[in-house]
Design a protein around this motif. Structure first.
Motif, PDB file in Angstrom:
ATOM      1  N   LEU A  25       5.480  13.383  -0.260  1.00  0.00           N
ATOM      2  CA  LEU A  25       5.600  12.710   1.188  1.00  0.00           C
ATOM      3  C   LEU A  25       4.932  11.378   1.075  1.00  0.00           C
ATOM      4  CD1 LEU A  25       6.753  12.527   4.099  1.00  0.00           C
ATOM      5  CD2 LEU A  25       4.405  13.656   4.826  1.00  0.00           C
ATOM      6  N   SER A  26       5.387  10.128   1.212  1.00  0.00           N
ATOM      7  CA  SER A  26       4.544   8.955   0.741  1.00  0.00           C
ATOM      8  C   SER A  26       4.781   8.126   2.159  1.00  0.00           C
ATOM      9  CB  SER A  26       5.286   8.340  -0.316  1.00  0.00           C
ATOM     10  OG  SER A  26       5.129   9.121  -1.239  1.00  0.00           O
ATOM     11  N   PHE A  27       3.732   7.316   2.421  1.00  0.00           N
ATOM     12  CA  PHE A  27       3.835   6.151   3.467  1.00  0.00           C
ATOM     13  C   PHE A  27       3.572   4.962   2.556  1.00  0.00           C
ATOM     14  CE2 PHE A  27       1.560   3.215   6.121  1.00  0.00           C
ATOM     15  CZ  PHE A  27       2.441   2.852   7.098  1.00  0.00           C
ATOM     16  N   ILE A  28       4.478   4.106   3.003  1.00  0.00           N
ATOM     17  CA  ILE A  28       4.372   2.754   2.210  1.00  0.00           C
ATOM     18  C   ILE A  28       4.348   1.589   3.313  1.00  0.00           C
ATOM     19  CG2 ILE A  28       5.620   1.177   0.475  1.00  0.00           C
ATOM     20  CD1 ILE A  28       7.289   3.692  -0.357  1.00  0.00           C
ATOM     21  N   GLY A  29       3.469   0.650   3.066  1.00  0.00           N
ATOM     22  CA  GLY A  29       3.499  -0.642   3.902  1.00  0.00           C
ATOM     23  C   GLY A  29       3.528  -1.792   3.298  1.00  0.00           C
ATOM     24  N   ARG A  30       4.250  -2.745   3.543  1.00  0.00           N
ATOM     25  CA  ARG A  30       4.403  -4.072   2.790  1.00  0.00           C
ATOM     26  C   ARG A  30       3.854  -5.129   3.791  1.00  0.00           C
ATOM     27  NH1 ARG A  30       8.808  -1.120   0.405  1.00  0.00           N
ATOM     28  NH2 ARG A  30       8.531  -1.027  -1.690  1.00  0.00           N
ATOM     29  N   ASN A  31       3.118  -6.063   3.253  1.00  0.00           N
ATOM     30  CA  ASN A  31       2.471  -7.247   4.002  1.00  0.00           C
ATOM     31  C   ASN A  31       2.162  -6.785   5.525  1.00  0.00           C
ATOM     32  OD1 ASN A  31       3.221  -8.973   1.939  1.00  0.00           O
ATOM     33  ND2 ASN A  31       5.425  -8.785   2.536  1.00  0.00           N
ATOM     34  N   LEU A  41       0.915  -1.149  -0.076  1.00  0.00           N
ATOM     35  CA  LEU A  41       0.064   0.109  -0.125  1.00  0.00           C
ATOM     36  C   LEU A  41       0.905   1.335   0.018  1.00  0.00           C
ATOM     37  CD1 LEU A  41      -2.852   1.399   0.329  1.00  0.00           C
ATOM     38  CD2 LEU A  41      -2.338   1.283   2.800  1.00  0.00           C
ATOM     39  N   LEU A  42       0.566   2.159  -0.941  1.00  0.00           N
ATOM     40  CA  LEU A  42       1.356   3.437  -0.938  1.00  0.00           C
ATOM     41  C   LEU A  42       0.395   4.630  -1.091  1.00  0.00           C
ATOM     42  CD1 LEU A  42       4.411   4.491  -2.909  1.00  0.00           C
ATOM     43  CD2 LEU A  42       2.424   5.922  -3.200  1.00  0.00           C
ATOM     44  N   LEU A  43       0.576   5.412  -0.068  1.00  0.00           N
ATOM     45  CA  LEU A  43      -0.265   6.523   0.197  1.00  0.00           C
ATOM     46  C   LEU A  43       0.780   7.734   0.124  1.00  0.00           C
ATOM     47  CD1 LEU A  43      -2.470   5.771   2.999  1.00  0.00           C
ATOM     48  CD2 LEU A  43      -3.275   5.658   0.890  1.00  0.00           C
ATOM     49  N   GLY A  44       0.592   8.632  -0.968  1.00  0.00           N
ATOM     50  CA  GLY A  44       1.388   9.999  -1.228  1.00  0.00           C
ATOM     51  C   GLY A  44       0.747  11.056  -1.293  1.00  0.00           C
ATOM     52  N   TYR A  45       1.328  12.112  -0.863  1.00  0.00           N
ATOM     53  CA  TYR A  45       0.575  13.496  -1.381  1.00  0.00           C
ATOM     54  C   TYR A  45       1.987  14.431  -1.999  1.00  0.00           C
ATOM     55  CZ  TYR A  45      -1.795  17.867  -0.818  1.00  0.00           C
ATOM     56  OH  TYR A  45      -2.411  19.034  -1.149  1.00  0.00           O
ATOM     57  N   ASP A  46       1.453  15.182  -3.203  1.00  0.00           N
ATOM     58  CA  ASP A  46       2.512  15.996  -3.694  1.00  0.00           C
ATOM     59  C   ASP A  46       2.217  17.238  -3.412  1.00  0.00           C
ATOM     60  OD1 ASP A  46       4.315  17.091  -5.469  1.00  0.00           O
ATOM     61  OD2 ASP A  46       3.169  16.545  -7.372  1.00  0.00           O
ATOM     62  N   PHE A  47       3.146  17.953  -2.730  1.00  0.00           N
ATOM     63  CA  PHE A  47       2.852  19.358  -2.344  1.00  0.00           C
ATOM     64  C   PHE A  47       3.251  20.397  -3.186  1.00  0.00           C
ATOM     65  CE2 PHE A  47       3.782  17.163   1.813  1.00  0.00           C
ATOM     66  CZ  PHE A  47       2.699  17.344   2.449  1.00  0.00           C
ATOM     67  N   GLY A  48       3.857  20.048  -4.452  1.00  0.00           N
ATOM     68  CA  GLY A  48       4.107  21.065  -5.405  1.00  0.00           C
ATOM     69  C   GLY A  48       5.495  21.849  -4.892  1.00  0.00           C
ATOM     70  N   PRO A  53       8.220 -10.759   6.216  1.00  0.00           N
ATOM     71  CA  PRO A  53       8.092  -9.546   7.221  1.00  0.00           C
ATOM     72  C   PRO A  53       7.073  -8.618   6.701  1.00  0.00           C
ATOM     73  CG  PRO A  53      10.340  -9.241   6.357  1.00  0.00           C
ATOM     74  CD  PRO A  53       9.608 -10.534   5.729  1.00  0.00           C
ATOM     75  N   SER A  54       6.757  -7.734   7.907  1.00  0.00           N
ATOM     76  CA  SER A  54       5.814  -6.693   7.522  1.00  0.00           C
ATOM     77  C   SER A  54       6.997  -5.511   7.605  1.00  0.00           C
ATOM     78  CB  SER A  54       4.693  -6.126   8.602  1.00  0.00           C
ATOM     79  OG  SER A  54       3.827  -7.388   8.361  1.00  0.00           O
ATOM     80  N   SER A  55       6.728  -4.596   6.717  1.00  0.00           N
ATOM     81  CA  SER A  55       7.872  -3.328   6.732  1.00  0.00           C
ATOM     82  C   SER A  55       6.765  -2.051   6.353  1.00  0.00           C
ATOM     83  CB  SER A  55       9.024  -3.585   5.830  1.00  0.00           C
ATOM     84  OG  SER A  55       8.290  -3.616   4.513  1.00  0.00           O
ATOM     85  N   TYR A  56       7.418  -0.870   6.938  1.00  0.00           N
ATOM     86  CA  TYR A  56       6.747   0.377   6.748  1.00  0.00           C
ATOM     87  C   TYR A  56       7.631   1.167   6.275  1.00  0.00           C
ATOM     88  CZ  TYR A  56       3.072  -2.344   9.051  1.00  0.00           C
ATOM     89  OH  TYR A  56       2.170  -3.288   9.410  1.00  0.00           O
ATOM     90  N   GLN A  57       7.531   2.179   5.661  1.00  0.00           N
ATOM     91  CA  GLN A  57       8.415   2.976   5.147  1.00  0.00           C
ATOM     92  C   GLN A  57       7.816   4.710   5.195  1.00  0.00           C
ATOM     93  OE1 GLN A  57      10.163   2.305   1.361  1.00  0.00           O
ATOM     94  NE2 GLN A  57      11.070   0.437   1.974  1.00  0.00           N
ATOM     95  N   LEU A  58       8.421   5.685   5.547  1.00  0.00           N
ATOM     96  CA  LEU A  58       7.948   6.903   5.378  1.00  0.00           C
ATOM     97  C   LEU A  58       8.977   7.664   4.294  1.00  0.00           C
ATOM     98  CD1 LEU A  58       5.854   9.098   6.181  1.00  0.00           C
ATOM     99  CD2 LEU A  58       7.649   9.914   7.776  1.00  0.00           C
ATOM    100  N   ARG A  59       8.634   8.064   3.030  1.00  0.00           N
ATOM    101  CA  ARG A  59       9.651   8.547   2.059  1.00  0.00           C
ATOM    102  C   ARG A  59       9.134   9.869   1.685  1.00  0.00           C
ATOM    103  NH1 ARG A  59       9.248   5.410  -3.442  1.00  0.00           N
ATOM    104  NH2 ARG A  59       7.344   6.330  -3.598  1.00  0.00           N
ATOM    105  N   LEU A  60      10.336  10.938   1.882  1.00  0.00           N
ATOM    106  CA  LEU A  60      10.170  12.341   1.394  1.00  0.00           C
ATOM    107  C   LEU A  60      11.119  12.443   0.107  1.00  0.00           C
ATOM    108  CD1 LEU A  60       9.311  15.373   2.250  1.00  0.00           C
ATOM    109  CD2 LEU A  60      11.675  15.478   3.401  1.00  0.00           C
ATOM    110  N   THR A  61      10.503  12.996  -0.976  1.00  0.00           N
ATOM    111  CA  THR A  61      11.204  13.314  -1.983  1.00  0.00           C
ATOM    112  C   THR A  61      11.199  14.776  -2.661  1.00  0.00           C
ATOM    113  OG1 THR A  61      10.368  11.027  -3.014  1.00  0.00           O
ATOM    114  CG2 THR A  61      11.271  12.672  -4.527  1.00  0.00           C
ATOM    115  N   LEU A  62      12.165  15.185  -2.645  1.00  0.00           N
ATOM    116  CA  LEU A  62      12.411  16.649  -3.165  1.00  0.00           C
ATOM    117  C   LEU A  62      13.240  16.842  -4.316  1.00  0.00           C
ATOM    118  CD1 LEU A  62      14.043  17.914   0.417  1.00  0.00           C
ATOM    119  CD2 LEU A  62      11.687  18.095  -0.271  1.00  0.00           C
ATOM    120  N   SER A  63      12.889  17.793  -5.107  1.00  0.00           N
ATOM    121  CA  SER A  63      13.314  17.927  -6.433  1.00  0.00           C
ATOM    122  C   SER A  63      13.830  19.475  -6.621  1.00  0.00           C
ATOM    123  CB  SER A  63      12.399  17.706  -7.465  1.00  0.00           C
ATOM    124  OG  SER A  63      12.067  16.508  -7.807  1.00  0.00           O
ATOM    125  N   PHE A  64      14.996  19.822  -6.798  1.00  0.00           N
ATOM    126  CA  PHE A  64      15.660  21.160  -6.824  1.00  0.00           C
ATOM    127  C   PHE A  64      15.803  21.735  -8.126  1.00  0.00           C
ATOM    128  CE2 PHE A  64      17.250  19.004  -2.962  1.00  0.00           C
ATOM    129  CZ  PHE A  64      16.742  19.696  -2.139  1.00  0.00           C
TER     130      PHE A  64
END
Length: 75
Positions: free
Chosen positions: A24-30, A7-14, A64-75
């Motif tokens: 900013l994204s939250f990713i959950g596996r299994n 499951l991936l939930l993300g939001y683009d702030f522009g 295993p179950s794994s969870y990630q919080l991802r922050l992506t920045l473009s310059f």
């Protein structure tokens, strides 16, 4: 059984201050499974898809179950 594999939930702030694109994204596996399996994980059953030896988890490792919080920045 029913399993939520990923499951991936993300939001683009522009544009956000000094960055052109901020995401900013939250990713959950299994993370979720509906089953009546008494062992660790129905996908790692040592008898495979057979119902003859249900619950025999000897010698295998559950996924295993794994969870990630991802922050992506473009310059």
């Amino acid at each position: 059984f029913i399993k939520l594999r990923e499951l991936l939930l993300g939001y683009d702030f522009g544009n956000f201050g000094f960055a052109e694109n901020v995401n900013l994204s939250f990713i959950g596996r299994n993370s979720f499974s509906i089953d009546d399996y008494t062992g660790f994980d129905p996908e790692t059953n040592s008898a495979g898809q057979s119902n003859r030896v249900r619950g025999d988890d000897f010698g295998n490792v559950p996924i295993p179950s794994s969870y990630q919080l991802r922050l992506t920045l473009s310059f």
